[in-house]
Design a protein around this motif. Structure first.
Motif, PDB file in Angstrom:
ATOM      1  N   GLY A   4       1.046  -1.049   0.123  1.00  0.00           N
ATOM      2  CA  GLY A   4      -0.244  -0.575  -0.031  1.00  0.00           C
ATOM      3  C   GLY A   4       0.896   1.089   0.038  1.00  0.00           C
ATOM      4  N   ARG A   5       0.695   1.970   1.295  1.00  0.00           N
ATOM      5  CA  ARG A   5       1.525   3.120   1.029  1.00  0.00           C
ATOM      6  C   ARG A   5       2.449   3.117   1.316  1.00  0.00           C
ATOM      7  N   GLU A   6       3.160   2.268   1.490  1.00  0.00           N
ATOM      8  CA  GLU A   6       5.216   1.850   1.194  1.00  0.00           C
ATOM      9  C   GLU A   6       5.328   1.444   0.065  1.00  0.00           C
ATOM     10  N   TRP A   7       5.080   1.782  -0.601  1.00  0.00           N
ATOM     11  CA  TRP A   7       5.515   1.416  -2.120  1.00  0.00           C
ATOM     12  C   TRP A   7       6.882   2.119  -2.773  1.00  0.00           C
ATOM     13  N   LYS A   8       6.365   3.811  -2.001  1.00  0.00           N
ATOM     14  CA  LYS A   8       7.745   4.634  -2.454  1.00  0.00           C
ATOM     15  C   LYS A   8       9.132   3.788  -1.831  1.00  0.00           C
ATOM     16  N   GLN A   9       8.631   3.062  -0.892  1.00  0.00           N
ATOM     17  CA  GLN A   9       9.986   2.823   0.091  1.00  0.00           C
ATOM     18  C   GLN A   9      11.013   1.543  -1.264  1.00  0.00           C
ATOM     19  N   LEU A  10       9.825   0.774  -1.479  1.00  0.00           N
ATOM     20  CA  LEU A  10       9.967  -0.869  -2.500  1.00  0.00           C
ATOM     21  C   LEU A  10      10.771  -0.158  -3.809  1.00  0.00           C
ATOM     22  N   MET A  11      10.051   1.092  -4.122  1.00  0.00           N
ATOM     23  CA  MET A  11      10.577   1.483  -4.870  1.00  0.00           C
ATOM     24  C   MET A  11      11.957   1.869  -5.199  1.00  0.00           C
ATOM     25  N   ARG A  12      11.703   2.651  -3.814  1.00  0.00           N
ATOM     26  CA  ARG A  12      13.546   3.802  -3.376  1.00  0.00           C
ATOM     27  C   ARG A  12      14.629   2.097  -3.370  1.00  0.00           C
ATOM     28  N   GLU A  13      14.342   0.971  -2.649  1.00  0.00           N
ATOM     29  CA  GLU A  13      14.769   0.244  -2.783  1.00  0.00           C
ATOM     30  C   GLU A  13      15.357  -0.325  -4.166  1.00  0.00           C
ATOM     31  N   LEU A  14      14.611  -0.692  -5.493  1.00  0.00           N
ATOM     32  CA  LEU A  14      15.023  -1.257  -6.670  1.00  0.00           C
ATOM     33  C   LEU A  14      15.496   0.090  -7.578  1.00  0.00           C
ATOM     34  N   ASP A  15      16.377   1.017  -6.226  1.00  0.00           N
ATOM     35  CA  ASP A  15      16.887   2.272  -6.872  1.00  0.00           C
ATOM     36  C   ASP A  15      16.391   2.799  -7.716  1.00  0.00           C
ATOM     37  N   PHE A  16      15.129   3.167  -7.913  1.00  0.00           N
ATOM     38  CA  PHE A  16      14.103   4.354  -9.024  1.00  0.00           C
ATOM     39  C   PHE A  16      13.640   5.321  -8.045  1.00  0.00           C
ATOM     40  N   THR A  17      13.943   5.923  -9.043  1.00  0.00           N
ATOM     41  CA  THR A  17      14.075   8.160  -8.362  1.00  0.00           C
ATOM     42  C   THR A  17      13.245   8.565  -7.915  1.00  0.00           C
ATOM     43  N   ASP A  18      13.027   9.661  -7.318  1.00  0.00           N
ATOM     44  CA  ASP A  18      11.910  10.037  -6.786  1.00  0.00           C
ATOM     45  C   ASP A  18      11.749  10.796  -7.935  1.00  0.00           C
ATOM     46  N   VAL A  19      12.011  11.275  -9.088  1.00  0.00           N
ATOM     47  CA  VAL A  19      11.332  12.176 -10.412  1.00  0.00           C
ATOM     48  C   VAL A  19      11.293  11.176 -10.842  1.00  0.00           C
ATOM     49  N   GLN A  20      11.443   9.666 -10.947  1.00  0.00           N
ATOM     50  CA  GLN A  20      10.340   8.436 -11.496  1.00  0.00           C
ATOM     51  C   GLN A  20       9.667   9.026 -10.783  1.00  0.00           C
ATOM     52  N   MET A  21       9.374   8.786  -9.618  1.00  0.00           N
ATOM     53  CA  MET A  21       8.048   8.221  -8.920  1.00  0.00           C
ATOM     54  C   MET A  21       7.317  10.006  -9.030  1.00  0.00           C
TER      55      MET A  21
END
Length: 195
Positions: A115-132
């Motif tokens: 749920g709401r913790e999806w950004k944490q997961l994406m950061r762990e995958l090296d997905f940037t804040d700009v991409q998010m």
């Protein structure tokens, strides 16, 4: 014929004059006023966006956000299907068919359970804040879709190096062990043929 150009041509013939006007207005930050005033069809608008590097077979996020803004979910869906079917990515930079099926199943389980913790997961995958931010802007108010699109974008960026094991490892890195276990269970069901 280039399948991507055929898709854009099809979109152009499906857009009304009012929708074209809305698209032109939304492109004011990207295209000069004079150039926009001369645009008579969505086809011309797409051509300009392609010339400026805002739109290509490998870069459809801006087009998706435009279509979402004018509430043409039907065209957004066709664009997403086009992307999912691998027409946008170069075939030699995609996971094999088996890994693609596994990734699709994993993304479904993750999007159903994170749920709401999806950004944490994406950061762990090296997905940037700009991409998010880009994904969030294209899918406001829809948390699940933000996660799904982020995972698809991650998969697209990784190309043939996108692996389910990376997703499981990232989930465990975020202490989302229950979701990681569910992904592994789903993959086992796929392997035994019950899915």
């Amino acid at each position: 014929m280039d399948p991507f150009l055929a898709l854009l041509n099809s979109f152009s013939s499906n857009l009304s004059e009012g929708e074209l006007g809305s698209l032109k207005f939304l492109c004011r930050g990207e295209i000069g006023k004079k150039k926009l005033e001369s645009v008579q069809s969505a086809r011309e608008l797409f051509s300009i966006l392609m010339e400026q590097g805002q739109l290509s077979r490998h870069k459809v996020t801006f087009l998706e956000s435009l279509l979402t803004s004018i509430k043409r979910e039907d065209l957004v869906l066709r664009l997403k299907q086009f992307v999912e079917e691998g027409e946008v990515n170069a075939p030699d930079n995609e996971p094999d068919a088996h890994e693609k099926r596994r990734l699709k199943a994993a993304i479904k389980v993750i999007s159903d359970n994170v749920g709401r913790e999806w950004k944490q997961l994406m950061r762990e995958l090296d997905f940037t804040d700009v991409q998010m931010e880009r994904v969030m802007a294209a899918n406001p108010q829809n948390l699940r879709e933000q996660l799904v699109q982020s995972l698809r974008e991650w998969q697209k960026c990784k190309g043939k190096d996108a692996k389910v094991t990376d997703l499981i490892q990232a989930l465990r890195g975020c202490k989302m062990n229950l979701v990681a276990d569910r992904v592994e269970q789903e993959l086992q069901l796929m392997n035994t043929g019950t899915r």
